[in-house]
Design a protein around this motif. Structure first.
Motif, short mmCIF file in Angstrom:
data_model
loop_
_atom_site.label_atom_id
_atom_site.label_comp_id
_atom_site.label_asym_id
_atom_site.label_seq_id
_atom_site.Cartn_x
_atom_site.Cartn_y
_atom_site.Cartn_z
N THR A 36 12.40 4.60 -6.70
CA THR A 36 10.62 4.84 -6.61
C THR A 36 9.94 4.61 -5.51
O THR A 36 9.21 5.16 -5.48
N ARG A 41 7.06 6.49 -0.83
CA ARG A 41 7.79 6.71 0.93
C ARG A 41 7.89 8.23 1.75
O ARG A 41 7.21 8.27 1.77
N ARG A 107 0.02 5.76 -8.33
CA ARG A 107 0.45 5.11 -9.26
C ARG A 107 1.17 5.98 -10.30
O ARG A 107 1.79 5.89 -11.10
N ARG A 128 8.68 -1.77 -8.16
CA ARG A 128 8.72 -2.81 -8.43
C ARG A 128 7.93 -3.57 -9.78
O ARG A 128 7.86 -4.94 -9.46
N ASP A 129 7.80 -2.34 -10.15
CA ASP A 129 7.34 -2.37 -11.75
C ASP A 129 8.13 -1.78 -12.94
O ASP A 129 7.21 -1.18 -14.30
N ARG A 178 4.35 -6.71 3.67
CA ARG A 178 4.72 -6.13 2.11
C ARG A 178 4.65 -6.60 1.71
O ARG A 178 3.98 -6.15 0.42
N ASP A 182 2.40 -6.32 -1.64
CA ASP A 182 2.98 -5.76 -2.78
C ASP A 182 3.05 -6.58 -4.36
O ASP A 182 2.36 -6.34 -4.84
N ARG A 185 -1.54 -6.71 -4.78
CA ARG A 185 -2.34 -5.57 -5.06
C ARG A 185 -2.77 -5.52 -6.51
O ARG A 185 -2.23 -5.96 -7.22
#
Ligand code: DC
Length: 229
Positions: A36, A41, A107, A128-129, A178, A182, A185
Motif C-alpha cells: 500500500t 507513492r 486515505r 502502516r494501518d 518520515r 507517519d 499524523r
C-alpha cells in the motif's frame, strides 16, 4: 475446504523489512501481494509530475480517486498503465508520499481500492494501518519493527542497490522525519493494532523473519487456507 479469503496484514515503519518478506510470504502461499506504500507513492509521483501543490487537498484527492494503480508480476507497480516501480522509490517521492498520506481524503480514496482488491483474492497487504484501519478483522496481523539505526542501514543499502548515491546521515534523517510524521499524523497514524503479533527484525535474517511469519500464519489458519478460529 473453506473458500473464505484470508487477509494477512503486515504493518510497521520504513525499513522494518516488510516489503521483501511480504512478497516472499505471498509467493509461498499463492496469495496476492499488495504494497500500500506503493499506492501512496504513486499518487505522490503523479502529483509531483503535475506540479500539484502538496497542500492542495482537493486536487490530491481527485488524483487518488483517478489513479489507476495495478500490481504486476514481481511486485511491479503500474500507474495509469506505466511501470513506475523505480520512479516511486526516489527520495523526493518518499517525502511527498509521507505528506500525501497524511491527508484523510487521499486515505479514504485508497482505502476503497485496498478493500476492493481483497474482495476477490487472499492477500498479504503491507502498510502502516492495515491491521488497525483497512482490515481490522484480518485473520493474521503482524507488526514488524527494528532498531532505527538498522532500518536506516537497510534503507541506504536498498538505495545503493538501485544505483543511487547515498549519504547515510541523510538517509537516517529522512527515515526519522518520515517516522515522526507517519506516527503523529491524525489520520490513521502508524501504530500496532492491539491484536497484532510484534516481531523485532533487528539482527534477524530475511529467512528467519519469513519463517516466523509463516509459523504465525499456520498457527492462525490451516496452512493459509481456512480459519482456525
Ligand atoms: O512503505 P513506504 O515507505 O513505501 O510508504 C510510503 C509512505 O506512505 C510512508 O510515508 C507511509 C505512507 N503509508 C501510509 O501512510 N499508509 C500505508 N498503509 C502505507 C504507507
Amino acid at each position: 475446504m473453506s473458500d473464505k479469503r484470508i487477509i494477512i496484514a503486515l504493518d510497521g515503519p520504513a525499513g522494518a523489512g516488510k516489503s521483501t518478506v511480504a512478497r516472499r510470504v505471498a509467493e509461498r502461499l499463492g496469495f496476492v501481494y499488495i504494497n500500500t506504500g506503493a499506492m501512496y507513492r504513486s499518487v505522490a509521483l503523479w502529483a509531483l509530475r503535475l506540479k500539484t501543490e502538496l497542500s492542495d487537498m482537493h486536487r490530491l484527492e481527485q488524483l487518488a480517486i483517478e489513479a489507476r494503480i495495478e500490481f504486476g508480476a514481481n511486485g511491479h507497480v503500474l500507474l495509469n498503465g506505466e511501470d513506475v516501480s523505480e520512479a516511486i522509490r526516489a527520495e523526493a517521492v518518499s517525502l511527498a508520499a509521507s505528506k500525501v498520506s497524511a491527508l484523510p481524503a487521499v486515505r479514504r480514496a485508497l482505502l476503497g481500492t485496498q478493500r476492493r482488491i481483497a474482495e476477490t483474492a487472499s492477500v498479504v497487504m503491507e502498510g502502516r494501518d492495515i491491521g488497525s484501519v483497512v482490515f481490522p478483522d484480518a485473520q493474521v496481523k503482524i507488526y514488524l519493527d527494528a532498531d532505527p539505526q538498522e532500518r536506516a542501514r537497510r534503507r541506504a543499502a536498498e538505495l545503493v542497490r538501485r544505483g543511487q548515491t547515498v549519504d547515510p546521515a541523510v538517509v537516517a534523517a529522512d527515515i526519522r522525519k518520515r517516522d515522526e510524521s507517519d506516527r503523529t499524523r491524525t489520520a490513521s497514524p502508524l501504530m500496532q493494532a492491539p491484536d497484532a503479533e510484534f516481531i523485532d527484525t533487528t539482527g534477524m535474517s530475511l529467512e528467519e523473519v519469513e519463517e516466523a511469519i509463516l509459523r504465525l500464519i499456520r498457527f492462525r489458519t490451516a496452512n493459509g487456507k481456512e480459519l482456525a478460529r
